[in-house]
Design an enzyme around this catalytic site. Structure first.
Site, PDB file in Angstrom:
ATOM      1  N   HIS A   1      -8.611  -7.205   3.511  1.00 33.66           N
ATOM      2  CA  HIS A   1      -8.414  -6.835   4.912  1.00 33.66           C
ATOM      3  C   HIS A   1      -8.311  -5.320   5.009  1.00 33.66           C
ATOM      4  O   HIS A   1      -8.194  -4.615   4.003  1.00 33.66           O
ATOM      5  CB  HIS A   1      -7.123  -7.475   5.452  1.00 33.66           C
TER       6      HIS A   1
ATOM      7  N   ASP B   1      -6.005  -2.334   7.326  1.00 36.43           N
ATOM      8  CA  ASP B   1      -4.692  -2.364   7.964  1.00 36.43           C
ATOM      9  C   ASP B   1      -4.682  -1.994   9.444  1.00 36.43           C
ATOM     10  O   ASP B   1      -3.687  -2.220  10.118  1.00 36.43           O
ATOM     11  CB  ASP B   1      -3.719  -1.450   7.202  1.00 36.43           C
TER      12      ASP B   1
ATOM     13  N   HIS C   1      -8.847  -3.824   1.271  1.00 33.22           N
ATOM     14  CA  HIS C   1      -8.092  -4.092   0.052  1.00 33.22           C
ATOM     15  C   HIS C   1      -7.497  -5.488   0.098  1.00 33.22           C
ATOM     16  O   HIS C   1      -7.347  -6.087   1.164  1.00 33.22           O
ATOM     17  CB  HIS C   1      -6.977  -3.059  -0.137  1.00 33.22           C
TER      18      HIS C   1
ATOM     19  N   ARG D   1       6.590 -10.832  -8.016  1.00 32.40           N
ATOM     20  CA  ARG D   1       6.095  -9.470  -7.788  1.00 32.40           C
ATOM     21  C   ARG D   1       6.812  -8.881  -6.577  1.00 32.40           C
ATOM     22  O   ARG D   1       6.737  -9.435  -5.477  1.00 32.40           O
ATOM     23  CB  ARG D   1       4.587  -9.513  -7.533  1.00 32.40           C
TER      24      ARG D   1
END
Length: 716
Positions: free
Chosen positions: A548, A550, A620, A630
């Site tokens: 996508h 941002d 990204h 994570r």
């Protein structure tokens, strides 16, 4: 030439002593003495010598231009060589006459051997970058000549807009009493740029009558500046490498001549590059004509519109829109009306094509390279065996320009110890960077401790399935929620405070690197963890977060990204500050706009910050987290104050309230994102000054207390 005369007049009075008994003192010697006086803090002498150096530099340029024009008339290469005499005698007789004329003219104007005025390339670059004004502004300030200090500072800053210290000094000048807006003037302003910018303002405002006047003025001044630049190309031969085997007579003549021709060709880039800019305005001369033909059409003058269109077609003879306009103009004017291009433009094009032809011949047969500055060069002019290389050079030059533009926008990092691990070039894109050592191991552990609170009391996700994939759980914590938890005693105040500090540190780093001098506000801050669902990883094919952008909606098939809701169109930069790497998968990757071609990978680790612009240039995604947890701080920033993160303001208020309750002021440790209150001590340089050109961000008092040693290149 007008800017040169203006500069001479401005500097004439204080610089009258720069000529002793009719002798113009070489500017590099005056500059060296001025710099030495500067470091000796002899401000009066430093200001005098630096002004004299600028006067001498301008005087040398004026003398060369005047002598070139005079000798062009006196020792002209006109007429046919005598039929009986050898051609060499006829040619070199004229060459020797021109050389004698130039030598005599320059000697009479400079009062010394012309060779005495040849400065090193290092010193020439200093004057091209307006470095003397950098010294002058401090010297004038110390002499309490505030108006001259401001003008010198502004003149330097126009050509060096990324200079952090000068930007800070300019802002301090603006706040000083007694400083007028008129003081902020560019002492070396180029007339064609002033006229061009005024013309474009009128053009964009549909004020075509005024636009015509200013754009015509810009074109005249630009062509005049171009001629001056070309004349100054006739300088000494500059050998990049000294070869053991010296060239013969004709080889030496050819090498010097081709050097002059290449220099002349590059002049169009020089006049088309505004001071302080890295790249030139494309098609600077042709674009004037295109703008003028439209403006003349709008004000109802088809004759001049047609003339400008015909002139534009000399550059681009197959341009269909302009050819269509020409048909329209001919119909309005009548077929019997002759439409011709401007003679000065015809001469410009013919001369440039002749020079290109000679340069390409030399490149093909004698070796060397040539970076053609023009987009309009006819394809047939380029030798067949050079065409592929020409295209590759153009593509490489364009990419280098983009890289230079990005590097030119970068500022120095505001914290010690942080390293740039990968820049845009290494990441095969633009506006991308990876920093390391933003956090220490202990700081990462403290923030990881804070993430435990997000499991049960976070901002709504509370270890539910990720909104992006059913194979991971998702926990998030905003800065306000963290502060509220600290207020309730559910988490340590120091950990919540560290979240604010770490995100603010990241903001300062990203702002300094990408947009120095332009404020970045927080748009949203999110401490977030993604945990693999152990029993659901086998055969997994999806991503932790799909590809996508941002601030826009990706359209891979159309190769577009639409800036419209529900995208966060106001976001300008994004960042991810990683806290750990004890998991499997979860790397960040960038792609082309097709969302398929991967261009770069970033592997998480404690203290690593990846930052990038939020638009279509940086699609990204995040690879699947297949084992472990994570955690990172996700950060988004905006230039728009109206879209600043309001929850953060409330979180800062809670933190400040806590500090007051504990009677432990927090100001030295942390400054809120939108509470820029860094002191600006005045005077600008107190008790003496130091070399003002360091790109490191130092306070004025630091520069005063620790004078910088004379650099090796200033030893002259």
């Amino acid at each position: 030439m007008a800017s040169l005369v203006c500069l001479l007049l401005l500097l004439l009075l204080p610089a009258a002593t720069s000529s002793v008994a009719g002798r113009l003192v070489p500017y590099d010697l005056l500059y060296a003495d001025g710099v030495r006086a500067y470091f000796a803090r002899d401000w009066g002498r430093a200001a005098e010598l630096l002004q004299r150096a600028l006067y001498s530099y301008a005087g040398l340029r004026a003398a060369r231009l005047a002598c070139r024009d005079a000798c062009l008339r006196e020792a002209a290469f006109l007429g046919e060589p005598p039929a009986a005499g050898p051609w060499e005698a006829a040619l070199f007789d004229r060459v020797l006459q021109r050389a004698d004329c130039l030598q005599h003219c320059l000697g009479s104007r400079l009062g010394a051997a012309p060779s005495a005025h040849r400065a090193s390339l290092v010193i020439q670059r200093d004057f091209e970058r307006r470095e003397p004004y950098n010294y002058l502004q401090v010297a004038f300030f110390q002499l309490k000549k505030l108006d001259q200090a401001v003008s010198a500072a502004h003149t330097f800053f126009v050509a060096n807009p990324q200079h952090l210290q000068m930007r800070e000094d300019i802002e301090k000048y603006r706040r000083m009493s007694g400083v007028k807006s008129d003081n902020f003037r560019d002492l070396e302003a180029a007339p064609h740029w002033e006229a061009y910018e005024a013309g474009m303002q009128h053009y964009n405002a549909d004020e075509y009558v005024q636009a015509v006047d200013r754009l015509e003025e810009s074109l005249r001044e630009a062509l005049s500046a171009l001629e001056e630049c070309r004349a100054l190309c006739e300088g000494p031969l500059e050998d990049e490498e000294e070869e053991d085997l010296q060239p013969g007579l004709y080889e030496a003549i050819a090498a010097h001549y081709i050097q002059v021709l290449k220099c002349r060709q590059q002049c169009v880039l020089e006049i088309a590059t505004k001071p302080g800019w890295i790249s030139a305005t494309e098609d600077f001369i042709p674009s004037h004509l295109d703008l003028l033909q439209f403006a003349y059409d709008q004000v109802g003058n088809p004759a001049l519109a047609a003339e400008c269109a015909a002139s534009y077609l000399l550059f681009y003879p197959t341009d269909e829109p302009v050819l269509e306009k020409m048909k329209q103009y001919r119909a309005e004017l009548g077929q019997d009306t002759a439409v011709t291009a401007r003679e000065n433009i015809r001469h410009y094009v013919q001369r440039s094509l002749m020079e290109k032809k000679l340069i390409y011949y030399a490149t093909e047969h004698l070796g060397g390279t040539f970076n053609d500055p023009d987009l309009w060069t006819p394809d047939e002019l380029i030798p067949e065996n050079l065409k592929q290389k020409y295209r590759e050079d153009q593509k490489k030059q364009k990419q280098e320009t983009l890289d230079m533009e990005e590097r030119g926008k970068r500022g120095s990092l505001p914290f010690e110890g942080i390293t740039v691990t990968m820049d845009s070039q290494q990441m095969n894109g633009t506006q991308r960077v990876v920093f390391d050592r933003v956090l220490t191991e202990s700081e990462c552990k403290d923030l990881l401790r804070l993430t435990e609170a997000a499991r049960g009391t976070g901002d709504g996700y509370r270890a539910r399935r990720s909104p992006h994939t059913p194979h991971e759980r998702f926990e998030g914590l905003t800065v306000l929620k963290a502060m509220q938890l600290a207020q309730n005693g559910d988490v340590d105040w120091r950990d919540a405070k560290l979240l604010l500090q770490a995100s603010e540190k990241s903001r300062k780093i990203i702002e300094s690197y990408f947009t120095p001098g332009k404020k970045l506000h927080f748009s949203f801050t999110h401490l977030v963890c993604r945990t693999a669902v152990e029993e659901e990883q086998e055969g997994r094919m999806d991503l932790s977060h799909p590809v996508h952008a941002d601030n826009c909606l990706l359209d891979p098939e159309g190769k577009e990204c639409w800036k419209e809701p529900p995208a966060y169109v106001y976001r300008d930069y994004s960042g991810i500050l990683y806290l750990n790497d004890d998991f499997r998968g979860g790397s960040l990757f960038f792609t082309d706009i097709d969302t398929v071609t991967v261009t770069a990978n970033v592997h998480p680790k404690c203290g690593r910050l990846v930052a990038f612009s939020s638009g279509k240039e940086n699609p990204h995604g995040v690879r699947a987290v297949s084992q472990g947890r994570r955690c990172a701080i996700a950060l988004w920033y905006t230039h728009s104050a109206e879209h600043a993160e309001q929850e953060r303001v409330k979180a800062e208020e809670l933190m400040e309230q806590r500090a007051v309750e504990e009677n432990q002021p927090d100001g030295e440790e942390y400054h809120g994102a939108d509470r820029s209150s860094r002191s600006s001590p005045e005077p600008l340089v107190s008790g003496g000054g130091t070399r003002p050109t360091s790109q490191k961000h130092k306070s004025v008092s630091e520069r005063t207390q620790h004078p910088k040693k004379l650099r090796a290149r200033d030893e002259f």
